[in-house]
Design an enzyme around this catalytic site. Structure first.
Site, PDB file in Angstrom:
ATOM      1  CB  CYS A  96      -2.253  10.317  -9.695  1.00 11.57           C
ATOM      2  SG  CYS A  96      -1.154  10.212 -11.244  1.00 11.57           S
ATOM      3  NE  ARG A 125       8.021  10.070 -12.409  1.00 13.63           N
ATOM      4  CZ  ARG A 125       7.587  11.314 -11.931  1.00 13.63           C
ATOM      5  NH1 ARG A 125       8.298  12.353 -12.331  1.00 13.63           N
ATOM      6  NH2 ARG A 125       6.399  11.231 -11.522  1.00 13.63           N
ATOM      7  CD  GLN A 143       5.566  12.051  -7.245  1.00 16.15           C
ATOM      8  OE1 GLN A 143       4.793  11.128  -7.362  1.00 16.15           O
ATOM      9  NE2 GLN A 143       6.031  12.855  -7.912  1.00 16.15           N
ATOM     10  CG  ASP A 145       1.727  11.586  -5.457  1.00 18.63           C
ATOM     11  OD1 ASP A 145       1.376  12.793  -5.937  1.00 18.63           O
ATOM     12  OD2 ASP A 145       1.579  10.643  -6.409  1.00 18.63           O
ATOM     13  CG  HIS A 147      -3.680  12.426  -6.019  1.00 15.27           C
ATOM     14  ND1 HIS A 147      -2.835  11.556  -5.609  1.00 15.27           N
ATOM     15  CD2 HIS A 147      -3.356  12.859  -7.184  1.00 15.27           C
ATOM     16  CE1 HIS A 147      -1.694  11.335  -6.435  1.00 15.27           C
ATOM     17  NE2 HIS A 147      -2.051  12.426  -7.605  1.00 15.27           N
ATOM     18  CE  LYS A 227       3.705  20.829 -14.691  1.00 17.71           C
ATOM     19  NZ  LYS A 227       4.612  19.916 -14.749  1.00 17.71           N
ATOM     20  CG  HIS A 273      -2.554  15.213  -9.994  1.00 17.71           C
ATOM     21  ND1 HIS A 273      -2.253  13.878 -10.289  1.00 17.71           N
ATOM     22  CD2 HIS A 273      -3.682  15.450 -10.567  1.00 17.71           C
ATOM     23  CE1 HIS A 273      -3.192  13.512 -11.046  1.00 17.71           C
ATOM     24  NE2 HIS A 273      -4.156  14.536 -11.224  1.00 17.71           N
TER      25      HIS A 273
END
Length: 403
Positions: A96, A125, A143, A145, A147, A227, A273
């Site tokens: 992000c 991670r 991911q 991902d 946005h 979320k 997100h």
């Protein structure tokens, strides 16, 4: 571990392996990476049609960058750090803040919004070793991902657009039943109470706009915003939390993302997100267990095993293989020295959905004998076999293949 555990299935089906000296890191084998790419390309097409532009951002960024975004204080202990001798660096745990950097290049106008970015971001991670679980929870993962940078009046419609997309994907993959929860403000958070009130209300409204009634998970929101969390239910009745959509009024301000409002003033965009899967590896593991290792035709790494009855049909076998491959069907030759029955068993053991048997008669008449997993057989012209299997491999055939 039982036979239907994805960790066993991954080894049995020759998809990937893990090893002790690289905990949480997946070694994808050719067959496993074929599944990976099919699933990735499937989502890529969906995102492109939904108006997202795909981007690619760095994996290694300065500590100072993560400090400005707030991630270093919140997640620093779980980030892999690198010292290059001049400054502290870290591998990205999410994409992000990187997408904000792309948004920030150039002067943005309110007329451009919403702007939608998507990335299959490689993330790392430093998860505790005890929490690692096959390819469902790893230290390195990709991911899906995305946005959205938008104005406040866009928020509900943009969230509803994403929920509609997520619903379509889940249903096509065979998961029509899923649950949704609204995760609200945590004890430690950024932003003022009025913004949290507004954000939580907007997410709830968007869910109800899509005929969903979320349960409330108090305190489970991200530090920057609430979320919606989506949990799949597989054919064994197990629940798997996968998709999320998060509303963020904090990160754009921290990283100085702005646009020119209609009155000429500087305004901060809202940032949404979201991810449909969360992790591609995790989704593959869920699909494997959901289907008991027998992935549907469209997703199988090897869709057709072409097997000649004897070496006399080797030339025709190559022609059949080429015809399937030219049509975009993933085919592999099973033309070894073993007997035909043993080759059929070998293909069955790694869950190849269709066998294409060719013998003297098939070679003479330009035909193939198709054998399905359930034992059914059909003797058809090669051209018909190609068109039939090609139709099953198309994205619009997913619903028919789903359980």
């Amino acid at each position: 571990m039982d036979d239907l555990d994805h960790r066993n299935l991954g080894v049995k089906l020759k998809l990937w392996h893990l090893q002790e000296d690289a905990p949480g890191m997946v070694f994808w084998h050719p067959r496993g990476y074929a599944v990976y790419r099919v699933l990735e390309d499937y989502v890529r097409r969906k995102m492109r049609r939904a108006g997202y532009a795909e981007v690619r951002t760095p994996q290694l960024l300065p500590k100072e960058f993560w400090g400005r975004s707030g991630h270093w204080d919140k997640f620093g202990e779980h980030m892999f750090r690198v010292d290059d001798g001049e400054q502290a660096m870290a591998l990205k745990p999410m994409s992000c803040p990187c997408h904000v950097q792309i948004f920030n290049k150039g002067l943005r106008s309110w007329r451009e919004l919403p702007i939608r970015y998507a990335e299959f971001g490689a993330c790392h991670r430093n998860e505790p070793s005890g929490s690692l679980h096959g390819i469902m929870r790893t230290r390195a993962f990709e991911q899906d991902d995305a946005h959205v940078f938008c104005r406040e009046q866009h928020v509900e419609d943009e969230v509803a657009r994403f929920i509609t997309l997520l619903d379509e994907v889940y249903r096509e993959l065979g998961f029509p039943n899923y649950e949704v929860a609204l995760a609200t403000r945590p004890a430690v958070r950024a932003g003022d109470e009025a913004t949290w009130d507004w954000s939580e209300a907007k997410l709830g409204n968007a869910a109800r706009q899509c005929a969903l009634v979320p349960q409330i998970n108090p305190g489970d929101g991200a530090f920057y915003g609430p979320k919606l969390e989506f949990a799949l239910r597989d054919r064994l009745g197990r629940s798997w939390q996968c998709g999320t959509v998060q509303l963020d009024a904090v990160l754009p301000r921290r990283l100085e993302a702005s646009y020119v409002a209609p009155d000429g003033s500087r305004a901060w965009p809202m940032m949404i997100h979201h991810a449909i899967f969360g992790s591609l590896g995790r989704m593959i593991a869920i699909l494997l267990e959901h289907h008991g290792g027998a992935l549907p035709f469209w997703l199988s790494p090897d869709q057709v095993a072409v097997a000649p009855i004897s070496k006399d049909q080797a030339g025709y076998c190559a022609d059949v293989l080429a015809a399937f491959e030219d049509a975009g069907i993933r085919a592999v030759a099973y033309d070894g020295a073993d007997t035909l029955s043993r080759r059929i068993v070998a293909a069955h053991e790694i869950a190849v959905p269709v066998m294409a048997i060719v013998g003297e008669r098939e070679m003479r008449d330009g035909r193939v004998s198709l054998r399905e997993r359930d034992g059914s057989q059909a003797d058809v012209p090669l051209t018909k076999a190609v068109s039939r299997l090609q139709a099953r491999a198309r994205p619009d055939a997913l619903k028919a293949e789903a359980l």
